[in-house]
Design a protein around this motif. Structure first.
Motif, PDB file in Angstrom:
ATOM      1  N   MET A 110      45.174  42.079  42.458  1.00 42.19           N
ATOM      2  CA  MET A 110      44.598  41.513  43.681  1.00 42.19           C
ATOM      3  C   MET A 110      44.313  42.649  44.650  1.00 42.19           C
ATOM      4  SD  MET A 110      46.343  41.667  46.711  1.00 42.19           S
ATOM      5  CE  MET A 110      47.529  40.732  47.682  1.00 42.19           C
ATOM      6  N   LEU A 111      43.300  42.427  45.485  1.00 40.34           N
ATOM      7  CA  LEU A 111      42.917  43.378  46.529  1.00 40.34           C
ATOM      8  C   LEU A 111      42.631  42.561  47.778  1.00 40.34           C
ATOM      9  CD1 LEU A 111      42.203  46.377  47.093  1.00 40.34           C
ATOM     10  CD2 LEU A 111      39.848  45.831  46.460  1.00 40.34           C
ATOM     11  N   THR A 112      43.379  42.817  48.858  1.00 37.55           N
ATOM     12  CA  THR A 112      43.243  42.024  50.081  1.00 37.55           C
ATOM     13  C   THR A 112      43.251  42.942  51.296  1.00 37.55           C
ATOM     14  OG1 THR A 112      44.359  40.140  49.019  1.00 37.55           O
ATOM     15  CG2 THR A 112      44.264  40.124  51.427  1.00 37.55           C
ATOM     16  N   LEU A 113      42.348  42.653  52.233  1.00 39.65           N
ATOM     17  CA  LEU A 113      42.320  43.367  53.509  1.00 39.65           C
ATOM     18  C   LEU A 113      43.274  42.673  54.469  1.00 39.65           C
ATOM     19  CD1 LEU A 113      40.672  45.488  55.327  1.00 39.65           C
ATOM     20  CD2 LEU A 113      39.354  43.488  56.070  1.00 39.65           C
ATOM     21  N   PHE A 114      44.201  43.433  55.055  1.00 40.93           N
ATOM     22  CA  PHE A 114      45.133  42.851  56.029  1.00 40.93           C
ATOM     23  C   PHE A 114      45.009  43.564  57.384  1.00 40.93           C
ATOM     24  CE2 PHE A 114      47.565  41.188  52.321  1.00 40.93           C
ATOM     25  CZ  PHE A 114      47.740  39.886  52.756  1.00 40.93           C
ATOM     26  N   MET A 115      44.982  42.776  58.443  1.00 38.27           N
ATOM     27  CA  MET A 115      45.032  43.290  59.813  1.00 38.27           C
ATOM     28  C   MET A 115      46.354  42.842  60.408  1.00 38.27           C
ATOM     29  SD  MET A 115      41.203  42.086  60.101  1.00 38.27           S
ATOM     30  CE  MET A 115      41.658  41.162  58.603  1.00 38.27           C
ATOM     31  N   LEU A 116      47.226  43.789  60.712  1.00 37.87           N
ATOM     32  CA  LEU A 116      48.606  43.440  61.055  1.00 37.87           C
ATOM     33  C   LEU A 116      48.982  43.875  62.475  1.00 37.87           C
ATOM     34  CD1 LEU A 116      48.766  44.882  57.816  1.00 37.87           C
ATOM     35  CD2 LEU A 116      50.611  43.222  57.959  1.00 37.87           C
ATOM     36  N   GLU A 117      49.878  43.119  63.061  1.00 31.87           N
ATOM     37  CA  GLU A 117      50.468  43.438  64.364  1.00 31.87           C
ATOM     38  C   GLU A 117      51.974  43.275  64.241  1.00 31.87           C
ATOM     39  OE1 GLU A 117      47.106  41.143  67.122  1.00 31.87           O
ATOM     40  OE2 GLU A 117      49.134  40.356  66.937  1.00 31.87           O
ATOM     41  N   GLY A 118      52.700  43.801  65.205  1.00 39.01           N
ATOM     42  CA  GLY A 118      54.132  43.539  65.270  1.00 39.01           C
ATOM     43  C   GLY A 118      54.906  44.283  64.204  1.00 39.01           C
ATOM     44  N   VAL A 119      55.930  43.635  63.668  1.00 38.90           N
ATOM     45  CA  VAL A 119      56.889  44.265  62.776  1.00 38.90           C
ATOM     46  C   VAL A 119      57.019  43.413  61.514  1.00 38.90           C
ATOM     47  CG1 VAL A 119      59.324  44.909  62.528  1.00 38.90           C
ATOM     48  CG2 VAL A 119      58.150  45.303  64.695  1.00 38.90           C
ATOM     49  N   ILE A 120      57.086  44.065  60.354  1.00 39.99           N
ATOM     50  CA  ILE A 120      57.383  43.380  59.095  1.00 39.99           C
ATOM     51  C   ILE A 120      58.851  43.615  58.776  1.00 39.99           C
ATOM     52  CG2 ILE A 120      56.829  43.176  56.646  1.00 39.99           C
ATOM     53  CD1 ILE A 120      54.145  44.461  57.194  1.00 39.99           C
ATOM     54  N   GLN A 121      59.600  42.541  58.598  1.00 38.06           N
ATOM     55  CA  GLN A 121      61.034  42.665  58.293  1.00 38.06           C
ATOM     56  C   GLN A 121      61.298  42.111  56.900  1.00 38.06           C
ATOM     57  OE1 GLN A 121      62.448  40.466  61.757  1.00 38.06           O
ATOM     58  NE2 GLN A 121      62.729  42.385  62.874  1.00 38.06           N
ATOM     59  N   TYR A 122      61.695  42.986  55.992  1.00 33.82           N
ATOM     60  CA  TYR A 122      62.018  42.566  54.634  1.00 33.82           C
ATOM     61  C   TYR A 122      63.443  42.019  54.605  1.00 33.82           C
ATOM     62  CZ  TYR A 122      57.670  44.728  53.329  1.00 33.82           C
ATOM     63  OH  TYR A 122      56.335  45.022  53.240  1.00 33.82           O
ATOM     64  N   LEU A 137      43.463  51.943  56.849  1.00 32.48           N
ATOM     65  CA  LEU A 137      42.100  52.094  57.376  1.00 32.48           C
ATOM     66  C   LEU A 137      42.086  52.315  58.885  1.00 32.48           C
ATOM     67  CD1 LEU A 137      40.342  49.265  55.308  1.00 32.48           C
ATOM     68  CD2 LEU A 137      40.429  51.717  54.809  1.00 32.48           C
ATOM     69  N   ARG A 138      43.156  51.908  59.574  1.00 30.54           N
ATOM     70  CA  ARG A 138      43.225  52.110  61.023  1.00 30.54           C
ATOM     71  C   ARG A 138      44.672  52.023  61.479  1.00 30.54           C
ATOM     72  NH1 ARG A 138      41.220  48.432  66.228  1.00 30.54           N
ATOM     73  NH2 ARG A 138      40.888  50.198  67.587  1.00 30.54           N
ATOM     74  N   PHE A 139      45.077  52.983  62.320  1.00 31.10           N
ATOM     75  CA  PHE A 139      46.353  52.916  63.027  1.00 31.10           C
ATOM     76  C   PHE A 139      46.044  52.821  64.516  1.00 31.10           C
ATOM     77  CE2 PHE A 139      47.507  55.585  59.238  1.00 31.10           C
ATOM     78  CZ  PHE A 139      48.336  54.663  58.624  1.00 31.10           C
ATOM     79  N   ASP A 140      46.169  51.643  65.102  1.00 27.65           N
ATOM     80  CA  ASP A 140      45.821  51.425  66.503  1.00 27.65           C
ATOM     81  C   ASP A 140      47.093  51.596  67.338  1.00 27.65           C
ATOM     82  OD1 ASP A 140      45.357  50.343  68.992  1.00 27.65           O
ATOM     83  OD2 ASP A 140      44.392  48.522  68.278  1.00 27.65           O
ATOM     84  N   TRP A 174      47.703  47.690  62.846  1.00 25.07           N
ATOM     85  CA  TRP A 174      47.111  48.537  61.819  1.00 25.07           C
ATOM     86  C   TRP A 174      46.356  47.676  60.821  1.00 25.07           C
ATOM     87  CZ3 TRP A 174      52.046  46.883  61.731  1.00 25.07           C
ATOM     88  CH2 TRP A 174      52.615  46.481  60.527  1.00 25.07           C
ATOM     89  N   ILE A 175      45.427  48.323  60.118  1.00 21.67           N
ATOM     90  CA  ILE A 175      44.616  47.640  59.111  1.00 21.67           C
ATOM     91  C   ILE A 175      44.821  48.373  57.806  1.00 21.67           C
ATOM     92  CG2 ILE A 175      42.273  46.995  58.425  1.00 21.67           C
ATOM     93  CD1 ILE A 175      41.493  46.990  61.356  1.00 21.67           C
ATOM     94  N   ASN A 176      45.097  47.608  56.728  1.00 19.43           N
ATOM     95  CA  ASN A 176      45.172  48.267  55.427  1.00 19.43           C
ATOM     96  C   ASN A 176      44.691  47.339  54.328  1.00 19.43           C
ATOM     97  OD1 ASN A 176      48.754  47.982  55.602  1.00 19.43           O
ATOM     98  ND2 ASN A 176      47.461  46.682  54.344  1.00 19.43           N
ATOM     99  N   LEU A 177      44.223  47.953  53.259  1.00 16.25           N
ATOM    100  CA  LEU A 177      44.012  47.233  52.016  1.00 16.25           C
ATOM    101  C   LEU A 177      45.348  47.168  51.306  1.00 16.25           C
ATOM    102  CD1 LEU A 177      40.689  48.906  50.897  1.00 16.25           C
ATOM    103  CD2 LEU A 177      40.969  46.487  51.485  1.00 16.25           C
ATOM    104  N   LEU A 178      45.610  46.059  50.643  1.00 14.80           N
ATOM    105  CA  LEU A 178      46.815  45.931  49.830  1.00 14.80           C
ATOM    106  C   LEU A 178      46.382  45.649  48.394  1.00 14.80           C
ATOM    107  CD1 LEU A 178      50.010  45.709  50.112  1.00 14.80           C
ATOM    108  CD2 LEU A 178      49.644  43.247  49.852  1.00 14.80           C
ATOM    109  N   LYS A 179      46.968  46.381  47.472  1.00 14.83           N
ATOM    110  CA  LYS A 179      46.684  46.149  46.055  1.00 14.83           C
ATOM    111  C   LYS A 179      47.997  45.808  45.359  1.00 14.83           C
ATOM    112  CE  LYS A 179      45.612  49.622  43.191  1.00 14.83           C
ATOM    113  NZ  LYS A 179      44.818  50.637  42.445  1.00 14.83           N
ATOM    114  N   VAL A 180      47.994  44.701  44.624  1.00 11.82           N
ATOM    115  CA  VAL A 180      49.163  44.313  43.841  1.00 11.82           C
ATOM    116  C   VAL A 180      48.668  44.048  42.423  1.00 11.82           C
ATOM    117  CG1 VAL A 180      51.099  42.706  43.611  1.00 11.82           C
ATOM    118  CG2 VAL A 180      50.178  43.215  45.888  1.00 11.82           C
ATOM    119  N   SER A 181      49.273  44.714  41.452  1.00 11.07           N
ATOM    120  CA  SER A 181      48.792  44.525  40.080  1.00 11.07           C
ATOM    121  C   SER A 181      49.363  43.236  39.483  1.00 11.07           C
ATOM    122  CB  SER A 181      49.134  45.748  39.227  1.00 11.07           C
ATOM    123  OG  SER A 181      50.513  45.935  39.175  1.00 11.07           O
ATOM    124  N   GLY A 182      48.733  42.792  38.428  1.00  8.83           N
ATOM    125  CA  GLY A 182      49.087  41.514  37.804  1.00  8.83           C
ATOM    126  C   GLY A 182      50.588  41.378  37.578  1.00  8.83           C
TER     127      GLY A 182
END
Lengths: 161, 161, 161, 161
Positions: C113-125, C40-43, C49-57
């Motif tokens: 599930m459907l969740t709005l996330f507002m994220l900063e920084g780095v995601i490290q898997y 939804l946004r790349f700042d 950044w802002i995104n919706l996340l969808k994860v199925s059952g």
């Protein structure tokens, strides 16, 4: 038409305390060859930190990328540049580094440089093939500070505000 | 196990440019009696701005509240304090002012002070009865700078980055 | 005592435009098995950044660390939890994840599930030995979106605001 | 080449706790005629707050300016618009309001709207002559919440994280 400040009583009861951190009470922590940092704030709410960076004449901070946050710098003393840019920083220069920025800091002259940096996100040090060889964030910088204080038998300041 | 920096091509194509702003190319804008500011950044995305503040010996910044944002300051030269606090800022002091903070800046000695401030939110100047008599934010500071440049016939820099 | 809004003319001339982004005009971009995101946004100024996340059952987002920034989430639909925590998120739950947070998202039930996330920084898997196996930031998320649009022959929206 | 997550021990010892706030455990606080808010976070470090806003059909939030910070909104339910704009917000719309933005929120239809807002800076309510008649920031919103809880004999949650 507003007159009185609103919410004043709540501010007085609940606002966080201000802070005045004197950098001359904090040691220089070695960061690399001819490079030192002095932490001034570890903001664990936002993942930001503030530090002074000192690089002695002829010194260098290896090529790195800022991922996930912006960086602001203000030069206190000396002169330096990024190998990848044409501008030269001098006392009184404000630098804005956008998220994603990749650069190599060099001090060409003999004079030490001293720069205040306000950092967010992650610093990723890269080799010549763009492999990530080391990463820093607010926690690794805090860890380096605390470890240095322990080894030197210095009482660390609480910079987590 | 990661090796290569990820997203590199997208960074090269889309990252914002860095900025190096030399404060010696920007005029001192009068802010009050014995008080001047020199803007270094107007961040219109976030409502933040960065400026140098100069207060000459014996000068004062009237009592004000910071509403809706934090403030960070770093002293370059001289000494000053807030009438409402016990600490004294000196070269190398980092100041954190939380949202809601109310204070009056005074320079006791004869030496000019020079401090870098990074500001967010709104500055509300108060009279002795806590009435708001004037407000500043990123737009009023920009307006003062642009108006000063116009009157002085100075070409303003684009500090909106 | 202030009356009129200050700086109004400067705001009218220089303020950035507002934005209204309709998420039903943006495709779901595959992120993993039973996981999709919708940006939804790349700042690019702040690296957020802002995104919706969808994860199925029954789905899962692998164990990861948020480095160099905070995360905020708000649950729109469904229920999920982090394996490492005791709370369960449900519609209307706001989640704050501090810098450094490490967790594994699981959807126990059958409902998406459907969740709005507002994220900063780095995601490290991370793998089971705490090795970093992949990293995401604002640029890799933008790259995935743009690549998906190209493959699907969809005109991407300009979400860099 | 990096493998292990760095700074892990320091994160485990010093990272802030995460938070999961369930909005169904928080009361609707009256904000005006046919307008209510439900606070989810008061961030006193940054001067930001997060709240749900509910406006019933035909309701209105008076003309106001956002000074000193940006606003992000995400529509959960219902439809609304700003009198000064041409777009209409619907479920799934993300709204970005830049610093300085001035607008009047109206719900044209009969259905209640429900929108998540993340706010910074100061909200200044204006009369038809652009006089400021009231201001809100993180402290006044917290004060309203705490006062409402006291009057209603509700135990307030600690939303200062």
């Amino acid at each position: 038409m507003i007159n009185k400040v609103q919410g004043l009583q709540t501010i007085l009861e609940m606002a966080l305390p201000d802070q005045a951190i004197h950098s001359d009470e904090i040691p220089w922590v070695p960061q690399g060859e001819r490079v030192w940092f002095k932490p001034l704030r570890f903001d664990l709410v936002n993942g930001r930190w503030i530090n002074l960076l000192k690089v002695s004449g002829g010194g260098k901070v290896n090529r790195h990328r800022h991922s996930g946050g912006q960086v602001l710098g203000y030069v206190i003393q000396g002169s330096w540049r990024y190998l990848e840019r044409t501008w030269v920083a001098r006392p009184g220069t404000l630098i804005y580094e956008p998220p994603g920025d990749i650069h190599t800091l060099v001090v060409d002259g003999a004079e030490d440089m001293l720069t205040l940096f306000m950092l967010e996100g992650v610093i990723q040090y890269l080799d010549d093939d763009d492999n990530i060889i080391y990463q820093d964030d607010v926690f690794t910088k805090m860890e380096r500070y605390l470890n240095f204080c322990k080894v030197q038998n210095i009482e660390p300041l609480n910079l987590r505000y």
